[in-house]
Design a protein around this motif. Sequence first.
Motif, PDB file in Angstrom:
ATOM      1  N   LEU A  82     -19.441 135.771  14.108  1.00  0.00           N
ATOM      2  CA  LEU A  82     -20.690 135.054  13.897  1.00  0.00           C
ATOM      3  C   LEU A  82     -21.844 135.724  14.642  1.00  0.00           C
ATOM      4  O   LEU A  82     -22.951 135.869  14.107  1.00  0.00           O
ATOM      5  CB  LEU A  82     -20.553 133.595  14.334  1.00  0.00           C
ATOM      6  N   GLN A  83     -21.581 136.163  15.886  1.00  0.00           N
ATOM      7  CA  GLN A  83     -22.627 136.828  16.659  1.00  0.00           C
ATOM      8  C   GLN A  83     -23.039 138.137  15.995  1.00  0.00           C
ATOM      9  O   GLN A  83     -24.226 138.487  15.961  1.00  0.00           O
ATOM     10  CB  GLN A  83     -22.128 137.098  18.083  1.00  0.00           C
ATOM     11  N   LEU A  84     -22.077 138.860  15.447  1.00  0.00           N
ATOM     12  CA  LEU A  84     -22.377 140.114  14.764  1.00  0.00           C
ATOM     13  C   LEU A  84     -23.305 139.873  13.573  1.00  0.00           C
ATOM     14  O   LEU A  84     -24.255 140.632  13.345  1.00  0.00           O
ATOM     15  CB  LEU A  84     -21.074 140.770  14.296  1.00  0.00           C
ATOM     16  N   LEU A  85     -23.040 138.815  12.809  1.00  0.00           N
ATOM     17  CA  LEU A  85     -23.877 138.495  11.642  1.00  0.00           C
ATOM     18  C   LEU A  85     -25.299 138.132  12.079  1.00  0.00           C
ATOM     19  O   LEU A  85     -26.268 138.504  11.416  1.00  0.00           O
ATOM     20  CB  LEU A  85     -23.248 137.348  10.847  1.00  0.00           C
ATOM     21  N   GLU A 138     -26.295 129.438  11.137  1.00  0.00           N
ATOM     22  CA  GLU A 138     -24.860 129.276  11.385  1.00  0.00           C
ATOM     23  C   GLU A 138     -24.188 128.526  10.239  1.00  0.00           C
ATOM     24  O   GLU A 138     -23.083 128.882   9.823  1.00  0.00           O
ATOM     25  CB  GLU A 138     -24.625 128.566  12.713  1.00  0.00           C
ATOM     26  N   ALA A 139     -24.860 127.508   9.714  1.00  0.00           N
ATOM     27  CA  ALA A 139     -24.289 126.751   8.588  1.00  0.00           C
ATOM     28  C   ALA A 139     -24.192 127.635   7.350  1.00  0.00           C
ATOM     29  O   ALA A 139     -23.179 127.616   6.632  1.00  0.00           O
ATOM     30  CB  ALA A 139     -25.143 125.518   8.298  1.00  0.00           C
ATOM     31  N   MET A 140     -25.259 128.424   7.087  1.00  0.00           N
ATOM     32  CA  MET A 140     -25.243 129.309   5.930  1.00  0.00           C
ATOM     33  C   MET A 140     -24.191 130.402   6.099  1.00  0.00           C
ATOM     34  O   MET A 140     -23.481 130.756   5.154  1.00  0.00           O
ATOM     35  CB  MET A 140     -26.624 129.939   5.725  1.00  0.00           C
ATOM     36  N   ALA A 141     -24.069 130.943   7.315  1.00  0.00           N
ATOM     37  CA  ALA A 141     -23.065 131.981   7.573  1.00  0.00           C
ATOM     38  C   ALA A 141     -21.658 131.438   7.332  1.00  0.00           C
ATOM     39  O   ALA A 141     -20.814 132.117   6.729  1.00  0.00           O
ATOM     40  CB  ALA A 141     -23.201 132.501   9.000  1.00  0.00           C
ATOM     41  N   ALA A 142     -21.410 130.217   7.795  1.00  0.00           N
ATOM     42  CA  ALA A 142     -20.096 129.604   7.588  1.00  0.00           C
ATOM     43  C   ALA A 142     -19.814 129.428   6.096  1.00  0.00           C
ATOM     44  O   ALA A 142     -18.688 129.655   5.629  1.00  0.00           O
ATOM     45  CB  ALA A 142     -20.028 128.256   8.304  1.00  0.00           C
ATOM     46  N   ARG A 151     -11.560 132.041   7.159  1.00  0.00           N
ATOM     47  CA  ARG A 151     -11.281 130.695   7.654  1.00  0.00           C
ATOM     48  C   ARG A 151     -12.257 130.350   8.772  1.00  0.00           C
ATOM     49  O   ARG A 151     -12.853 131.241   9.378  1.00  0.00           O
ATOM     50  CB  ARG A 151      -9.846 130.616   8.174  1.00  0.00           C
ATOM     51  N   ARG A 152     -12.404 129.063   9.060  1.00  0.00           N
ATOM     52  CA  ARG A 152     -13.360 128.639  10.087  1.00  0.00           C
ATOM     53  C   ARG A 152     -13.019 129.248  11.450  1.00  0.00           C
ATOM     54  O   ARG A 152     -13.924 129.633  12.200  1.00  0.00           O
ATOM     55  CB  ARG A 152     -13.390 127.106  10.178  1.00  0.00           C
ATOM     56  N   GLU A 153     -11.722 129.395  11.738  1.00  0.00           N
ATOM     57  CA  GLU A 153     -11.350 129.955  13.041  1.00  0.00           C
ATOM     58  C   GLU A 153     -11.683 131.445  13.149  1.00  0.00           C
ATOM     59  O   GLU A 153     -11.658 132.014  14.238  1.00  0.00           O
ATOM     60  CB  GLU A 153      -9.859 129.725  13.322  1.00  0.00           C
ATOM     61  N   ASP A 154     -12.002 132.096  12.002  1.00  0.00           N
ATOM     62  CA  ASP A 154     -12.368 133.517  12.043  1.00  0.00           C
ATOM     63  C   ASP A 154     -13.758 133.745  12.638  1.00  0.00           C
ATOM     64  O   ASP A 154     -14.082 134.872  13.024  1.00  0.00           O
ATOM     65  CB  ASP A 154     -12.336 134.128  10.635  1.00  0.00           C
ATOM     66  N   LEU A 155     -14.589 132.695  12.685  1.00  0.00           N
ATOM     67  CA  LEU A 155     -15.974 132.868  13.140  1.00  0.00           C
ATOM     68  C   LEU A 155     -16.051 133.416  14.559  1.00  0.00           C
ATOM     69  O   LEU A 155     -16.981 134.158  14.897  1.00  0.00           O
ATOM     70  CB  LEU A 155     -16.727 131.536  13.068  1.00  0.00           C
ATOM     71  N   GLY A 156     -15.072 133.078  15.400  1.00  0.00           N
ATOM     72  CA  GLY A 156     -15.099 133.549  16.780  1.00  0.00           C
ATOM     73  C   GLY A 156     -14.264 134.794  17.016  1.00  0.00           C
ATOM     74  O   GLY A 156     -14.228 135.310  18.136  1.00  0.00           O
ATOM     75  N   ARG A 157     -13.591 135.293  15.952  1.00  0.00           N
ATOM     76  CA  ARG A 157     -12.754 136.490  16.123  1.00  0.00           C
ATOM     77  C   ARG A 157     -13.600 137.740  16.298  1.00  0.00           C
ATOM     78  O   ARG A 157     -14.719 137.829  15.791  1.00  0.00           O
ATOM     79  CB  ARG A 157     -11.848 136.676  14.902  1.00  0.00           C
TER      80      ARG A 157
END
Length: 650
Positions: A82-85, A138-142, A151-157
């Motif tokens: 998410l931070q990268l995006l 963040e909502a749009m990225a998700a 998956r939702r848990e991928d956002l922090g990977r």
Amino acid sequence: MIRCSRVTLTLGGRRVYDRMTLAVPPGARVGVVGDNGAGKTTFFRLIAGEVSPDEGEVSLPSRWRLGYLPQDLVEVGDGPLLQLLKDKAGITRVERELSEVRHRLSEPGTRPGERAGLLARHERLVHVYEALDGYGFEAMAAKVLNGLGFRREDLGREAGEFSGGWKMRVSLASILLSRPDVLLLDEPTNHLDTESMEWLEGYLASYRGTLMAVSHDRRFLDKLTTSTVEVSGAGARSYPGNFSQYIQKRSLELEAAEKAAREQQKEIARTAAFIERFRYKASKAAQVQSRIRSLAKVERIDPGDPSRRVSMRFPPSPRSGLEVIRAVGVGHSYGEKTVLSGVDLTVRRGERVALVGVNGAGKSTLTRLLSGREKPTRGGVTLGHNVKSAFFSQESFENLDYRRSVWEEIRNAPSPCTEPQRRNLLGCFLFSGGDIEKPVRALSGGEKSRLALLKILLRETNLLILDEPTNHLDMATRDLFQEALLGYGGTIVIVSHDRDFLDDLVTRVIEIREGKVRDYPGNYSYFIEKRAEKEARRDLPTRDGPSSEGASEADPRERKRLEAERRNRLYRARKKYLEDLGPLEAMIEKAEERVAAIDRSLSEPETLADPERIRGLLLERADLQKKLLPMMERWEELMGSLEEATREAR
């Protein structure tokens, strides 16, 4: 407007473009097509500024932001996904600057003049942040990541942890979220499963910038493009219409060229016969010389692409038993991860079965189990009487002999095919001329895959298990391959993300979801239709009691009554919004048709030669786009209200 003006480019000693001229108007939706090696990727790299022409110019407005997804695998950088995006979209930089300004404003020693400047800068940064949709990012990225299969848990990977195909999806997500003015997509569907492709098509349908795409997926091009640029013969030519319409126009052109070439050859033969007959007759000497000169000046008409007349056939298939594959209670795990569980599956003689599902669902695993390349953790797979199978996967090129040439590898493959048939198939798979003398070790990854596929197809078989066989085939070869499979006398089990290819080929679809299999007796379109119906029924709540699906099977009258009530509620809720939607959609369609007509006109040579006409058309187009914006916003508002009313009625 994107302009290519008399562009000439030579790469590796080969002339890729020779004085190419092309114009792409703002907001155009262009499919870029051409044979392998024609220069489609180079065309995008020119526009993106990664390659500079030897002569001529490529230009686009300096204020335009450009998003380019290359075909080759890319490194996406480090850091949480998410931070990268956020970094790629420019939001992190704006947030950092806002934080700095706010910190300085909070300092007690700030002078009034400096404070006024800081407040003005703060206001500008807030406008930039809002323009980037920072508050809703963040909502749009998700949403985008979910659509692309994350998956939702991928956002922090960590982004670097993902495999190559998933990194391409990360790169695609970052481009979509940056909302560029120009979107260049080079084979965007190569690393997507069919569900992600369908989501991407829906997302791009509302994209308002200039879209240019290279894709071997016909359905993708047909849904999203309104014009087609053919790259060939060191130039580029624009056709109005999507890919299917381009194919129709191109086919008519080729037929006309073939007819003209035949007529020309007849005339040349008549002239040559006259010259030969009267060459030594003095009274005809002047006429003979005149015809010799005219014959020398004749420009030979190109009869078109000879590949249209090439056919591909597989060796005859020996007859197998009626039951070709039986899988009973099959389960498979890799360590702690269970991929398949309780799979019962029977494939019968002559069936053409597609295995579909999201990436990671277990399609490739199931092909390896069915082919015997792996043994299941639980249950068993057996082949029927007299089954002779062949298995292709992206790793099949490992079975090639790297000490041989292409021709030696094919000539030594056990097959009932004759030498001319083998050479014909090599041509079909894009190995022609001196290519067949290349050493296997010198081939690219795609060439090795094509050679491995061809070697497998030369064998005498009655069962083909194919995992993504079309990945490295151009459209012409893919069509020949599809025709050959349709004429194949055995049984086929295939994994492919090419929906058009599957639609015309398969007779049955097996969906793998959450380790289980679901069976759909029909082609790919039938599967999509039935899957949508199942999803709709599963998501169908009622306000007063059980759904019609949950009504007692023993009481069909009650089930019919509940269905009728539901239909009446839906009709009343939708009626008032549909009355407004109809006229609005007609206005939008009329405006979009005019925009498409202007786009076609802007690609015509006579228009490009008239700067005043170009200016007038661009002004009209801009005015139409300005009017379309509030109409589309109103349409979206009505559709939202319609969906809300529908949900409440259910």
